[in-house]
Design a protein around this motif. Structure first.
Motif, mmCIF file in Angstrom:
data_model
loop_
_atom_site.group_PDB
_atom_site.id
_atom_site.type_symbol
_atom_site.label_atom_id
_atom_site.label_comp_id
_atom_site.label_asym_id
_atom_site.label_seq_id
_atom_site.Cartn_x
_atom_site.Cartn_y
_atom_site.Cartn_z
ATOM 1 N N ASN A 129 -9.265 -1.430 -13.490
ATOM 2 C CA ASN A 129 -9.220 -0.503 -14.620
ATOM 3 C C ASN A 129 -8.040 0.465 -14.489
ATOM 4 N N LYS A 130 -6.879 -0.086 -14.132
ATOM 5 C CA LYS A 130 -5.681 0.747 -14.047
ATOM 6 C C LYS A 130 -4.459 -0.087 -14.434
ATOM 7 N N ASP A 131 -3.444 0.611 -14.917
ATOM 8 C CA ASP A 131 -2.198 -0.054 -15.300
ATOM 9 C C ASP A 131 -1.327 -0.263 -14.066
ATOM 10 N N LEU A 132 -0.774 -1.455 -13.959
ATOM 11 C CA LEU A 132 0.142 -1.762 -12.873
ATOM 12 C C LEU A 132 1.561 -1.874 -13.426
ATOM 13 N N SER A 133 2.510 -1.968 -12.529
ATOM 14 C CA SER A 133 3.929 -2.015 -12.909
ATOM 15 C C SER A 133 4.465 -3.435 -12.772
ATOM 16 N N LYS A 134 5.618 -3.665 -13.381
ATOM 17 C CA LYS A 134 6.310 -4.949 -13.187
ATOM 18 C C LYS A 134 6.614 -5.183 -11.707
ATOM 19 N N LYS A 135 6.714 -4.105 -10.932
ATOM 20 C CA LYS A 135 7.001 -4.241 -9.504
ATOM 21 C C LYS A 135 5.832 -4.829 -8.727
ATOM 22 N N ASN A 136 4.664 -4.851 -9.337
ATOM 23 C CA ASN A 136 3.490 -5.416 -8.673
ATOM 24 C C ASN A 136 3.488 -6.938 -8.676
ATOM 25 N N ASN A 137 4.481 -7.545 -9.324
ATOM 26 C CA ASN A 137 4.640 -8.996 -9.279
ATOM 27 C C ASN A 137 6.002 -9.298 -8.650
ATOM 28 N N ILE A 138 5.969 -9.759 -7.418
ATOM 29 C CA ILE A 138 7.183 -10.074 -6.677
ATOM 30 C C ILE A 138 7.365 -11.586 -6.664
ATOM 31 N N THR A 139 8.550 -12.046 -7.036
ATOM 32 C CA THR A 139 8.836 -13.485 -7.014
ATOM 33 C C THR A 139 9.967 -13.784 -6.029
ATOM 34 N N ALA A 140 10.006 -15.048 -5.594
ATOM 35 C CA ALA A 140 11.109 -15.468 -4.735
ATOM 36 C C ALA A 140 12.439 -15.306 -5.462
ATOM 37 N N GLY A 141 12.440 -15.538 -6.775
ATOM 38 C CA GLY A 141 13.663 -15.361 -7.554
ATOM 39 C C GLY A 141 14.207 -13.957 -7.459
ATOM 40 N N ILE A 158 13.647 -11.819 -5.010
ATOM 41 C CA ILE A 158 14.086 -11.573 -3.637
ATOM 42 C C ILE A 158 15.472 -12.160 -3.381
ATOM 43 N N TYR A 159 15.648 -13.437 -3.712
ATOM 44 C CA TYR A 159 16.926 -14.100 -3.432
ATOM 45 C C TYR A 159 18.046 -13.531 -4.293
ATOM 46 N N LEU A 160 17.728 -13.174 -5.542
ATOM 47 C CA LEU A 160 18.741 -12.577 -6.413
ATOM 48 C C LEU A 160 19.262 -11.268 -5.825
ATOM 49 N N THR A 161 18.348 -10.460 -5.298
ATOM 50 C CA THR A 161 18.739 -9.188 -4.697
ATOM 51 C C THR A 161 19.551 -9.395 -3.424
ATOM 52 N N VAL A 162 19.094 -10.314 -2.579
ATOM 53 C CA VAL A 162 19.795 -10.558 -1.311
ATOM 54 C C VAL A 162 21.211 -11.074 -1.567
ATOM 55 N N ILE A 163 21.336 -12.015 -2.485
ATOM 56 C CA ILE A 163 22.664 -12.573 -2.781
ATOM 57 C C ILE A 163 23.559 -11.511 -3.423
ATOM 58 N N SER A 164 22.979 -10.708 -4.318
ATOM 59 C CA SER A 164 23.747 -9.627 -4.943
ATOM 60 C C SER A 164 24.225 -8.629 -3.890
ATOM 61 N N ASN A 165 23.354 -8.294 -2.942
ATOM 62 C CA ASN A 165 23.745 -7.374 -1.867
ATOM 63 C C ASN A 165 24.857 -7.968 -1.002
ATOM 64 N N ILE A 190 11.554 -8.576 1.260
ATOM 65 C CA ILE A 190 10.141 -8.720 0.885
ATOM 66 C C ILE A 190 9.354 -7.498 1.334
ATOM 67 N N LYS A 191 9.523 -7.108 2.575
ATOM 68 C CA LYS A 191 8.791 -5.945 3.115
ATOM 69 C C LYS A 191 9.181 -4.665 2.373
ATOM 70 N N ARG A 192 10.470 -4.549 2.064
ATOM 71 C CA ARG A 192 10.926 -3.349 1.343
ATOM 72 C C ARG A 192 10.227 -3.209 0.009
ATOM 73 N N ARG A 193 10.109 -4.326 -0.731
ATOM 74 C CA ARG A 193 9.482 -4.272 -2.046
ATOM 75 C C ARG A 193 7.987 -3.961 -1.946
ATOM 76 N N ILE A 194 7.316 -4.527 -0.974
ATOM 77 C CA ILE A 194 5.898 -4.233 -0.783
ATOM 78 C C ILE A 194 5.701 -2.742 -0.492
ATOM 79 N N PHE A 219 7.462 -15.458 2.882
ATOM 80 C CA PHE A 219 6.508 -14.399 2.564
ATOM 81 C C PHE A 219 5.435 -14.289 3.647
ATOM 82 N N LEU A 220 4.989 -15.418 4.164
ATOM 83 C CA LEU A 220 4.036 -15.397 5.267
ATOM 84 C C LEU A 220 4.676 -14.797 6.518
#
Length: 532
Positions: A80-92, A94-101, A122-126, A154-155
Motif C-alpha cells: 500500500n505504498k508508491d514505489l519509484s522507477k528505481k525499484n526495478n533494476i535491470t541488467a540493461g 547496469i551495463y548501460l551505466t558501466v559502459i557509459s562510465n 548493482i550494489k550501488r543501486r540497491i 546479481f547473485l
C-alpha cells in the motif's frame, strides 16, 4: 543499520516468487518497520516499456513514470505504498551505466570487468534505493532462476553484500517448486535440492526455503528439504496453492515466517497487525453475488497482460460485496465473426482493454457499438477509450472515416492523434507520456461523481490522445468531456450522456488501486452494474 533480504528462485520461473516477496515484505511492514522492495530483472532491456505483453505480461507504470516489471504492481498493492522507477533494476540499466562510465574515463584506466565494476554498480543501486526510502529492511527479488547465466552477476553482488554488510544484516530466502506426482500423490523434493545446491555452489546458503507446492507440505517432505538444504525444519515454509493471491500472507503468517526472518536479522519481533488484510480476504470469500464482466482485448491468452485491471476489479468487487466473473473476449475474433451477440449477450458490464496497434482494433469498435446501443455499462482504458472515441465519431457523429492516426496515418479525420510532444522522436524507450498527471474533473459528470473530487492524479502511458478539434462535434451528440489535464490540454475522461455508464479514460487508474482502497472509477463501474 539497513537490513537486506534477497529472494531467489529455483527450478523454473513464474511460480509466484513476486507474490511471495510482496507477502513477506508486507508482514515485516506490519510489524512497524519501514520496508521497501526491489525487483531485479536480468534481461538486457533497459526497462519493460518496449517488451511484448505476450512475452512479459503487463508493463506496470510507477508514479514517477517508470515502465517496470509487473511485480512492482504486486509490491505496491501489498505494501500500500508508491514505489519509484528505481525499484526495478535491470541488467540493461547496469551495463548501460558501466559502459557509459567507461567511456567517460571514470575507471581510471582499469580493465572493466563483471567483478568488481558490474557488481559494484548493482550494489550501488540497491543501496541508493535503501537510502532514498530510508528503509529499515530492503527486500530484493532477483528475477529468473538460479543458474541462469544472465543472473549470475546479481547473485554475486548479493553474496558480496553479506560479506560487506555483516551476517546479521543480510538474509537469503529461496523460493522453489515442489511438484506433485499425480500418479502417486507424492511431493518430490529433488528440484529443490538441486536448486539449493546450485545456489550454494555460487556461495549463497539460503536461510529460509519457501516451497511452492500444490498442497501443503507434509512433515516428512519438510524434514527432507531441511536436511538437504542445511536449514532447520521450521525454516522450510509451505506456500501452497490458494484461491487468490491475497491469502498468501495469511499462509506465511500462520507459519510465523515473519518472526523467523526478524530473528535471523536480529531485529525486535513486534506485534503484527494484519487485521484489515484478514477482513479484506474474508470479504472476498463471503462475496456470493456474481457480476459477469466482459474483458475485451487482444492479449487475452495471457491474463498477466492485464493483471492490474484484474486486481482493480477484485478490489472494487470485494469492497462492494460481489464476486467478479471475467469473460475473456478476444477482439481479433470479433473482427472475423459477424455474430457479435453470442460473445456479449450474457455480460453485465465490459472493460475495453488497453493495447497498442491495429490488430483487433476493429473488433473492439464493433463491441463498443453493441455495448453502447444496448446500454451496457462500459469502461474504456487508454487505447480502449480512444476506440470509444472512434466508434462515437463514426456511428453517432456521422464521421464515417474517423480513425486514430496510429491505426491509419492517412485518415481524413484523425479524431485520435499523436500528441505534439511525441513528434520527431528518435528513441522509443521511455519517451511516452508517462507517470502521474494532474486531472481536473468537471462537476455534474459521472467522472466527478466517481471520484468525489475536482482534482485527481492518475498514471499514464500513451503517445496518442483525443484530437481537441473534434470536441464540439462530440459535445453536440452528448459525448462530453468530463476530465481534462489543464496544464497539457489533454482530454482525460469522456462520457456519454443518457447512458447507464459509457465512460473512457486516457489514464490507467488500475495502477493505483489497492486491496484496502479500491480505484474510485473501478468501484463506480461495479456500482453502476449492481445498482441499476
Amino acid at each position: 543499520m539497513t537490513k537486506y533480504v534477497f529472494i531467489t528462485g529455483g527450478v523454473l520461473s513464474s511460480v509466484g516468487k513476486g507474490v511471495t516477496a510482496a507477502s513477506l515484505a508486507m508482514l515485516i511492514q506490519s510489524m512497524g518497520y519501514n520496508v521497501t522492495i526491489i525487483k531485479i530483472d536480468p534481461y538486457l532491456n533497459v526497462d519493460a516499456g518496449t517488451m511484448n505483453p505476450y512475452a512479459h505480461g503487463e508493463v506496470f507504470v510507477t508514479e514517477d513514470g517508470g515502465e517496470t516489471d509487473l511485480d512492482i504492481g504486486h509490491y505496491e498493492r501489498f505494501l500500500n505504498k508508491d514505489l519509484s522507477k528505481k525499484n526495478n533494476i535491470t541488467a540493461g540499466q547496469i551495463y548501460l551505466t558501466v559502459i557509459s562510465n567507461e567511456r567517460k574515463g571514470e575507471y581510471l584506466g582499469a580493465t572493466v570487468q563483471i567483478i568488481p565494476h558490474v557488481t559494484n554498480e548493482i550494489k550501488r543501486r540497491i543501496k541508493e534505493v535503501a537510502a532514498e526510502s530510508n528503509a529499515d529492511i530492503v527486500f530484493v527479488e532477483i528475477g529468473g532462476t538460479v543458474g541462469d547465466i544472465e543472473g549470475l552477476p546479481f547473485l554475486e553482488a548479493a553474496r558480496q553484500m553479506k560479506l560487506e554488510e555483516g551476517q546479521e544484516n543480510v538474509a537469503f530466502i529461496h523460493v522453489a517448486l515442489v511438484p506433485l506426482l499425480k500418479a502417486t500423490g507424492e511431493q518430490k523434493t529433488k528440484p529443490v535440492q538441486h536448486s539449493v545446491q546450485e545456489l550454494r555452489r555460487i556461495g549463497i546458503q539460503p536461510d529460509i526455503i519457501v516451497a511452492r507446492c500444490e498442497k501443503p507440505l507434509t512433515e516428512e517432505v519438510r524434514a527432507k528439504i531441511a536436511l538437504y538444504s542445511n536449514v532447520s525444519p521450521q525454516a522450510v515454509i509451505s506456500n501452497h496453492d490458494v484461491d487468490n493471491i491475497y491469502e498468501v500472507p495469511l499462509i506465511l503468517y500462520a507459519q510465523k515466517v515473519h518472526e523467523l526472518l526478524a530473528q535471523r536479522l536480529n531485529v525486535q519481533i513486534r506485534d503484527t497487525d494484519i487485521s484489515k488484510w484478514i477482513e479484506f480476504v474474508e470479504k472476498m470469500r463471503r462475496s456470493s453475488r456474481e457480476v459477469k464482466i466482459g474483458m475485451i482485448g487482444k492479449y487475452t491468452k495471457l491474463k498477466d497482460s492485464y493483471i492490474s485491471i484484474i486486481e482493480a476489479l477484485k478490489h472494487a468487487s470485494a469492497y462492494l460485496g460481489v464476486k467478479p466473473v471475467l469473460k475473456w473476449i478476444e477482439s481479433t475474433d470479433l473482427e472475423i465473426d459477424s455474430d457479435i451477440t453470442k460473445y456479449l449477450h450474457d455480460i453485465e458490464g465490459a472493460i475495453i482493454l488497453p493495447g497498442f496497434g491495429k490488430r483487433g482494433s476493429e473488433g473492439k469498435i464493433k463491441a463498443i457499438r453493441f455495448l453502447r446501443e444496448n446500454n451496457i455499462p462500459t469502461l474504456g482504458i487508454c487505447f480502449g477509450f480512444q476506440l470509444m472515441v472512434v466508434e462515437i465519431a463514426r456511428n453517432v457523429a456521422g464521421i464515417v472515416k474517423a480513425n486514430s492516426s496510429e491505426l491509419d496515418p492517412s485518415t481524413p479525420d484523425p479524431v485520435i492523434d499523436l500528441l505534439p510532444s511525441q513528434r520527431n522522436l528518435d528513441v522509443l524507450g521511455g519517451t511516452m507520456r508517462l507517470g502521474s498527471r494532474k486531472i481536473r474533473l468537471l462537476k455534474y459528470t459521472k467522472a466527478f461523481d466517481a471520484y468525489k473530487a475536482e482534482y485527481i492524479y492518475e498514471r499514464h502511458r500513451h503517445r496518442y490522445s483525443v484530437n481537441n478539434k473534434y470536441l464540439d462535434v462530440f459535445e453536440s451528440v452528448g459525448f462530453i468531456v468530463s476530465g481534462i489535464s489543464d496544464e497539457e490540454d489533454v482530454i482525460e475522461f469522456m462520457e456519454l450522456k443518457n447512458h447507464r455508464l459509457f465512460i473512457g479514460t486516457q489514464a490507467h487508474p488500475e495502477f493505483k488501486s489497492r486491496p484496502l482502497s479500491p480505484s474510485p472509477i473501478y468501484k463506480y463501474f461495479i456500482e453502476r452494474i449492481i445498482n441499476s
